[in-house]
Write a protein that holds these residues in place. Structure first.
Motif, PDB file in Angstrom:
ATOM      1  N   ALA A   1       0.876  -1.420   0.053  1.00 24.02           N
ATOM      2  CA  ALA A   1       0.137  -0.056   0.095  1.00 24.02           C
ATOM      3  C   ALA A   1       0.892   1.215   0.089  1.00 24.02           C
ATOM      4  O   ALA A   1       2.230   1.257   0.553  1.00 24.02           O
ATOM      5  CB  ALA A   1      -0.829  -0.173   1.231  1.00 24.02           C
ATOM      6  N   THR A   2       0.241   2.288  -0.621  1.00 23.94           N
ATOM      7  CA  THR A   2       1.106   3.580  -0.625  1.00 23.94           C
ATOM      8  C   THR A   2       0.243   4.438   0.149  1.00 23.94           C
ATOM      9  O   THR A   2      -0.889   4.573   0.340  1.00 23.94           O
ATOM     10  CB  THR A   2       1.213   3.995  -1.943  1.00 23.94           C
ATOM     11  OG1 THR A   2       1.990   3.059  -2.786  1.00 23.94           O
ATOM     12  CG2 THR A   2       1.792   5.415  -2.108  1.00 23.94           C
ATOM     13  N   ARG A   3       0.997   5.435   1.069  1.00 27.14           N
ATOM     14  CA  ARG A   3       0.307   6.249   1.983  1.00 27.14           C
ATOM     15  C   ARG A   3       0.569   7.917   1.338  1.00 27.14           C
ATOM     16  O   ARG A   3       1.804   8.195   0.971  1.00 27.14           O
ATOM     17  CB  ARG A   3       0.775   6.118   3.369  1.00 27.14           C
ATOM     18  CG  ARG A   3       0.274   7.082   4.409  1.00 27.14           C
ATOM     19  CD  ARG A   3       0.704   6.820   5.696  1.00 27.14           C
ATOM     20  NE  ARG A   3       0.293   5.533   5.984  1.00 27.14           N
ATOM     21  CZ  ARG A   3       0.633   4.823   7.181  1.00 27.14           C
ATOM     22  NH1 ARG A   3       1.076   5.686   7.974  1.00 27.14           N
ATOM     23  NH2 ARG A   3       0.297   3.778   7.231  1.00 27.14           N
ATOM     24  N   PHE A   4      -0.478   8.480   1.088  1.00 27.08           N
ATOM     25  CA  PHE A   4      -0.480   9.835   0.701  1.00 27.08           C
ATOM     26  C   PHE A   4      -0.722  10.754   1.812  1.00 27.08           C
ATOM     27  O   PHE A   4      -1.717  10.697   2.447  1.00 27.08           O
ATOM     28  CB  PHE A   4      -1.361   9.843  -0.492  1.00 27.08           C
ATOM     29  CG  PHE A   4      -1.044   8.980  -1.664  1.00 27.08           C
ATOM     30  CD1 PHE A   4      -0.336   9.686  -2.766  1.00 27.08           C
ATOM     31  CD2 PHE A   4      -1.807   7.842  -2.001  1.00 27.08           C
ATOM     32  CE1 PHE A   4       0.002   9.032  -3.871  1.00 27.08           C
ATOM     33  CE2 PHE A   4      -1.469   7.210  -2.982  1.00 27.08           C
ATOM     34  CZ  PHE A   4      -0.728   7.689  -4.030  1.00 27.08           C
ATOM     35  N   LEU A   5       0.151  11.984   1.893  1.00 24.25           N
ATOM     36  CA  LEU A   5      -0.196  13.050   2.918  1.00 24.25           C
ATOM     37  C   LEU A   5      -0.592  14.063   1.714  1.00 24.25           C
ATOM     38  O   LEU A   5      -0.060  14.571   1.217  1.00 24.25           O
ATOM     39  CB  LEU A   5       0.991  13.412   3.562  1.00 24.25           C
ATOM     40  CG  LEU A   5       1.467  12.519   4.585  1.00 24.25           C
ATOM     41  CD1 LEU A   5       2.919  13.120   5.046  1.00 24.25           C
ATOM     42  CD2 LEU A   5       0.409  11.827   5.487  1.00 24.25           C
ATOM     43  N   VAL A   6      -2.012  14.513   1.848  1.00 19.43           N
ATOM     44  CA  VAL A   6      -2.518  15.313   1.022  1.00 19.43           C
ATOM     45  C   VAL A   6      -3.011  16.761   1.534  1.00 19.43           C
ATOM     46  O   VAL A   6      -3.815  16.594   2.605  1.00 19.43           O
ATOM     47  CB  VAL A   6      -3.975  14.746   0.184  1.00 19.43           C
ATOM     48  CG1 VAL A   6      -4.632  15.728  -0.532  1.00 19.43           C
ATOM     49  CG2 VAL A   6      -3.495  13.520  -0.208  1.00 19.43           C
ATOM     50  N   ASP A   7      -2.402  17.859   1.272  1.00 17.99           N
ATOM     51  CA  ASP A   7      -2.721  19.064   1.623  1.00 17.99           C
ATOM     52  C   ASP A   7      -4.027  19.561   1.217  1.00 17.99           C
ATOM     53  O   ASP A   7      -3.995  19.710   0.027  1.00 17.99           O
ATOM     54  CB  ASP A   7      -1.730  20.187   1.466  1.00 17.99           C
ATOM     55  CG  ASP A   7      -0.129  19.675   2.273  1.00 17.99           C
ATOM     56  OD1 ASP A   7      -0.191  19.199   3.669  1.00 17.99           O
ATOM     57  OD2 ASP A   7       0.902  20.021   1.667  1.00 17.99           O
ATOM     58  N   LEU A   8      -4.955  19.915   1.988  1.00 16.06           N
ATOM     59  CA  LEU A   8      -6.271  20.238   1.408  1.00 16.06           C
ATOM     60  C   LEU A   8      -6.250  21.918   1.292  1.00 16.06           C
ATOM     61  O   LEU A   8      -5.644  22.524   1.759  1.00 16.06           O
ATOM     62  CB  LEU A   8      -7.390  20.201   2.608  1.00 16.06           C
ATOM     63  CG  LEU A   8      -7.448  18.630   3.176  1.00 16.06           C
ATOM     64  CD1 LEU A   8      -8.318  18.507   4.115  1.00 16.06           C
ATOM     65  CD2 LEU A   8      -7.756  17.772   1.896  1.00 16.06           C
ATOM     66  N   ASP A   9      -6.909  22.317   0.090  1.00 15.84           N
ATOM     67  CA  ASP A   9      -7.161  23.746  -0.104  1.00 15.84           C
ATOM     68  C   ASP A   9      -7.540  24.391   1.002  1.00 15.84           C
ATOM     69  O   ASP A   9      -7.290  25.603   1.155  1.00 15.84           O
ATOM     70  CB  ASP A   9      -8.119  23.644  -1.411  1.00 15.84           C
ATOM     71  CG  ASP A   9      -7.413  23.232  -2.598  1.00 15.84           C
ATOM     72  OD1 ASP A   9      -6.332  23.198  -2.756  1.00 15.84           O
ATOM     73  OD2 ASP A   9      -8.494  23.009  -3.724  1.00 15.84           O
ATOM     74  N   GLY A  10      -8.746  23.837   1.841  1.00 19.00           N
ATOM     75  CA  GLY A  10      -9.091  24.779   2.748  1.00 19.00           C
ATOM     76  C   GLY A  10      -8.154  24.699   4.136  1.00 19.00           C
ATOM     77  O   GLY A  10      -8.690  25.223   5.295  1.00 19.00           O
ATOM     78  N   GLY A  11      -7.297  24.203   3.939  1.00 13.72           N
ATOM     79  CA  GLY A  11      -6.304  24.062   5.229  1.00 13.72           C
ATOM     80  C   GLY A  11      -6.278  22.774   5.684  1.00 13.72           C
ATOM     81  O   GLY A  11      -7.115  21.911   5.472  1.00 13.72           O
ATOM     82  N   GLY A  12      -5.501  22.299   6.658  1.00 13.35           N
ATOM     83  CA  GLY A  12      -5.218  20.768   7.026  1.00 13.35           C
ATOM     84  C   GLY A  12      -4.604  19.819   5.949  1.00 13.35           C
ATOM     85  O   GLY A  12      -4.363  20.217   4.911  1.00 13.35           O
ATOM     86  N   ARG A  13      -4.722  18.693   6.416  1.00 18.62           N
ATOM     87  CA  ARG A  13      -3.959  17.707   5.704  1.00 18.62           C
ATOM     88  C   ARG A  13      -4.738  16.264   6.113  1.00 18.62           C
ATOM     89  O   ARG A  13      -5.264  16.036   7.070  1.00 18.62           O
ATOM     90  CB  ARG A  13      -2.486  17.446   6.262  1.00 18.62           C
ATOM     91  CG  ARG A  13      -1.716  16.328   5.646  1.00 18.62           C
ATOM     92  CD  ARG A  13      -0.324  16.297   5.928  1.00 18.62           C
ATOM     93  NE  ARG A  13       0.465  17.308   5.365  1.00 18.62           N
ATOM     94  CZ  ARG A  13       1.639  17.696   5.227  1.00 18.62           C
ATOM     95  NH1 ARG A  13       2.310  16.912   6.177  1.00 18.62           N
ATOM     96  NH2 ARG A  13       2.311  18.670   4.675  1.00 18.62           N
ATOM     97  N   ILE A  14      -4.934  15.529   5.043  1.00 13.94           N
ATOM     98  CA  ILE A  14      -5.423  14.315   5.143  1.00 13.94           C
ATOM     99  C   ILE A  14      -4.609  13.145   4.650  1.00 13.94           C
ATOM    100  O   ILE A  14      -3.730  13.530   3.710  1.00 13.94           O
ATOM    101  CB  ILE A  14      -6.776  14.206   4.312  1.00 13.94           C
ATOM    102  CG1 ILE A  14      -7.667  12.947   4.738  1.00 13.94           C
ATOM    103  CG2 ILE A  14      -6.411  14.280   2.935  1.00 13.94           C
ATOM    104  CD1 ILE A  14      -9.095  13.067   4.173  1.00 13.94           C
ATOM    105  N   THR A  15      -4.758  12.050   5.390  1.00 12.81           N
ATOM    106  CA  THR A  15      -3.676  10.741   4.931  1.00 12.81           C
ATOM    107  C   THR A  15      -4.544   9.859   3.926  1.00 12.81           C
ATOM    108  O   THR A  15      -5.781   9.535   4.766  1.00 12.81           O
ATOM    109  CB  THR A  15      -3.284  10.091   6.140  1.00 12.81           C
ATOM    110  OG1 THR A  15      -2.309  11.176   6.701  1.00 12.81           O
ATOM    111  CG2 THR A  15      -2.073   8.988   5.680  1.00 12.81           C
ATOM    112  N   ALA A  16      -4.326   9.601   2.997  1.00 13.57           N
ATOM    113  CA  ALA A  16      -5.131   8.567   2.109  1.00 13.57           C
ATOM    114  C   ALA A  16      -4.311   7.245   2.084  1.00 13.57           C
ATOM    115  O   ALA A  16      -3.025   7.465   1.705  1.00 13.57           O
ATOM    116  CB  ALA A  16      -5.545   9.498   0.713  1.00 13.57           C
ATOM    117  N   LEU A  17      -4.950   6.359   1.954  1.00 10.60           N
ATOM    118  CA  LEU A  17      -4.074   5.009   1.731  1.00 10.60           C
ATOM    119  C   LEU A  17      -4.712   4.483   0.376  1.00 10.60           C
ATOM    120  O   LEU A  17      -5.802   4.402   0.253  1.00 10.60           O
ATOM    121  CB  LEU A  17      -4.188   4.046   2.871  1.00 10.60           C
ATOM    122  CG  LEU A  17      -3.397   2.756   2.770  1.00 10.60           C
ATOM    123  CD1 LEU A  17      -2.062   2.916   2.982  1.00 10.60           C
ATOM    124  CD2 LEU A  17      -3.966   1.754   3.953  1.00 10.60           C
TER     125      LEU A  17
END
Length: 50
Positions: A1-17
């Motif tokens: 699996a690959t883990r992505f750290l995504v910076d959101l346009d509205g601020g903050g960050r989400i981790t997606a797998l």
């Protein structure tokens, strides 16, 4: 699996797998720094406490 750290346009960050079913982690390295769209099936959503 690959883990992505995504910076959101509205601020903050989400981790997606993402499972590496058709691509390798080396293949997805090309996404670094590009805009992406995240989507998932409703049945995979998990409610979070407020």
């Amino acid at each position: 699996a690959t883990r992505f750290l995504v910076d959101l346009d509205g601020g903050g960050r989400i981790t997606a797998l993402q499972q590496n079913l058709e691509t390798s982690s080396e293949d997805v390295a090309a996404y670094r720094g590009t805009r992406v769209r995240l989507q998932w099936h409703r049945r995979h959503a998990v409610p979070l406490p407020s």
